[in-house]
Design an enzyme around this catalytic site. Sequence first.
Site, short mmCIF file in Angstrom:
data_model
loop_
_atom_site.label_atom_id
_atom_site.label_comp_id
_atom_site.label_asym_id
_atom_site.label_seq_id
_atom_site.Cartn_x
_atom_site.Cartn_y
_atom_site.Cartn_z
N TYR A 85 6.67 51.22 -146.69
CA TYR A 85 7.08 50.41 -146.78
C TYR A 85 7.28 49.05 -145.17
O TYR A 85 6.90 48.32 -145.15
CB TYR A 85 8.94 49.71 -147.52
N LYS B 248 5.49 45.77 -144.27
CA LYS B 248 5.55 44.63 -143.96
C LYS B 248 5.28 44.78 -142.15
O LYS B 248 5.39 43.46 -142.00
CB LYS B 248 7.68 44.53 -144.07
N1 LIG Z 1 16.45 42.59 -151.01
C1 LIG Z 1 16.01 42.87 -150.24
O1 LIG Z 1 17.17 42.99 -149.27
C2 LIG Z 1 15.18 42.58 -148.85
C3 LIG Z 1 15.09 43.35 -147.67
C4 LIG Z 1 13.79 42.47 -147.16
C5 LIG Z 1 12.68 42.09 -147.55
N2 LIG Z 1 12.36 42.55 -149.58
C6 LIG Z 1 11.16 42.15 -150.05
O2 LIG Z 1 11.60 40.56 -150.53
C7 LIG Z 1 10.51 40.69 -151.50
C8 LIG Z 1 11.75 40.33 -153.44
O3 LIG Z 1 12.67 41.38 -153.39
P1 LIG Z 1 14.09 41.68 -154.54
O4 LIG Z 1 14.73 42.26 -153.35
O5 LIG Z 1 13.70 40.07 -155.06
O6 LIG Z 1 13.29 42.70 -155.33
P2 LIG Z 1 12.91 42.96 -156.59
O7 LIG Z 1 12.68 43.94 -157.04
O8 LIG Z 1 14.21 42.75 -157.28
O9 LIG Z 1 11.82 41.62 -156.66
C9 LIG Z 1 10.21 42.35 -156.89
C10 LIG Z 1 9.23 40.94 -158.12
O10 LIG Z 1 8.16 41.71 -157.78
C11 LIG Z 1 7.65 42.49 -158.92
N3 LIG Z 1 6.68 42.75 -158.62
C12 LIG Z 1 6.25 43.58 -158.30
N4 LIG Z 1 5.02 44.34 -157.98
C13 LIG Z 1 4.42 43.65 -158.32
C14 LIG Z 1 2.95 43.00 -158.31
N5 LIG Z 1 2.03 43.67 -158.51
N6 LIG Z 1 2.59 41.72 -159.08
C15 LIG Z 1 3.47 40.72 -159.12
N7 LIG Z 1 4.41 41.30 -159.02
C16 LIG Z 1 4.78 42.30 -158.52
C17 LIG Z 1 8.73 43.15 -159.41
O11 LIG Z 1 8.33 43.06 -161.18
C18 LIG Z 1 9.99 41.77 -159.56
O12 LIG Z 1 10.07 41.31 -160.53
C19 LIG Z 1 10.19 41.71 -151.57
O13 LIG Z 1 8.56 41.74 -151.02
C20 LIG Z 1 10.74 42.74 -150.09
O14 LIG Z 1 10.11 43.90 -150.04
C21 LIG Z 1 13.65 41.95 -149.49
#
Ligand SMILES: NC(=O)c1ccc[n+]([C@@H]2O[C@H](COP(=O)([O-])OP(=O)(O)OC[C@H]3O[C@@H](n4cnc5c(N)ncnc54)[C@H](O)[C@@H]3O)[C@@H](O)[C@H]2O)c1
Length: 251
Positions: A152, A156
Amino acid sequence: MTTPRTAIVTGAARGIGAAIALRLATDGYQVAVLDLDESTAATTVAKIADAGGHALAVGVDVSDEASSQAAVQRVADELGAPTILVNNAGITRDNLLFKLPVQDWDSVLNVHLRGAFLMVKAAQKHMTAQKFGRIVNMSSLSALGNRGQANYAAAKAGLQGFTKTVAIELGKFGVTTNAIAPGFIETEMTAATAERIGIPFEEFKAGAAAQIPVGRVGQPEDVAHLVSFFVSEGAGFVNGQIVYLSGGPNN
Ligand SMILES: NC(=O)c1ccc[n+]([C@@H]2O[C@H](COP(=O)([O-])OP(=O)(O)OC[C@H]3O[C@@H](n4cnc5c(N)ncnc54)[C@H](O)[C@@H]3O)[C@@H](O)[C@H]2O)c1
């Protein structure tokens, strides 16, 4: 009245992506809600419709070339040429390096990094043709290194180099590219992390909040607010930037 701009948000069925899609719809854009499953994307579309906005649910696997191309084409046909793209779709497959399966390295790199590349590749022609575009990539605080997240963190951090290069290549066409690197945001992704390490989510959040200068964890709406700024007309001179959105000076 001019036709509203079309925005694509990937991974928008839930979590941060859903909040971004709702915010952009409230801001007046037509929003394509992309996720793996069209029916789950439709729940976000319904929320946008309830709030008086206009959106379209599209099923896509962003890591698949044909699927990403078809999704962007469908958005162009049904909503209009997309000039805003938010690459938010993501997965985690956390493990310590010595036991991290190669397949979990590949799947994480494929969704975040290859997925963002494929989506930009498919969407950029609609932006350059209009001499306007806004691309926002979702990086993470984990890009700076995080135990159990070699795959990851690499994805990133890779997104940051990708962001800066696209910013250089597409800038002259009026297309800006920036990245957001969130810290702890309360979503199903962080809830799953708490479950995996065996800590109740409330306790996990409280522990995280204690380390964050503003004294709380982030909400999806915090990320949506920054996306709203990056994609705005007035942000045309902000290009190739990475903003750490983590409640403190973590970079
Ligand atoms: N939650 C956190 O603390 C956090 C922190 C930093 C970065 N992020 C990043 O933010 C983004 C959203 O995170 P989140 O916490 O809402 O995650 P989440 O798991 O709640 O949502 C992610 C969404 O992406 C979709 N997805 C996964 N693989 C896919 C694919 N191949 N094609 C299309 N859609 C796909 C999933 O179905 C899901 O709806 C991600 O990129 C994550 O890495 C999250």
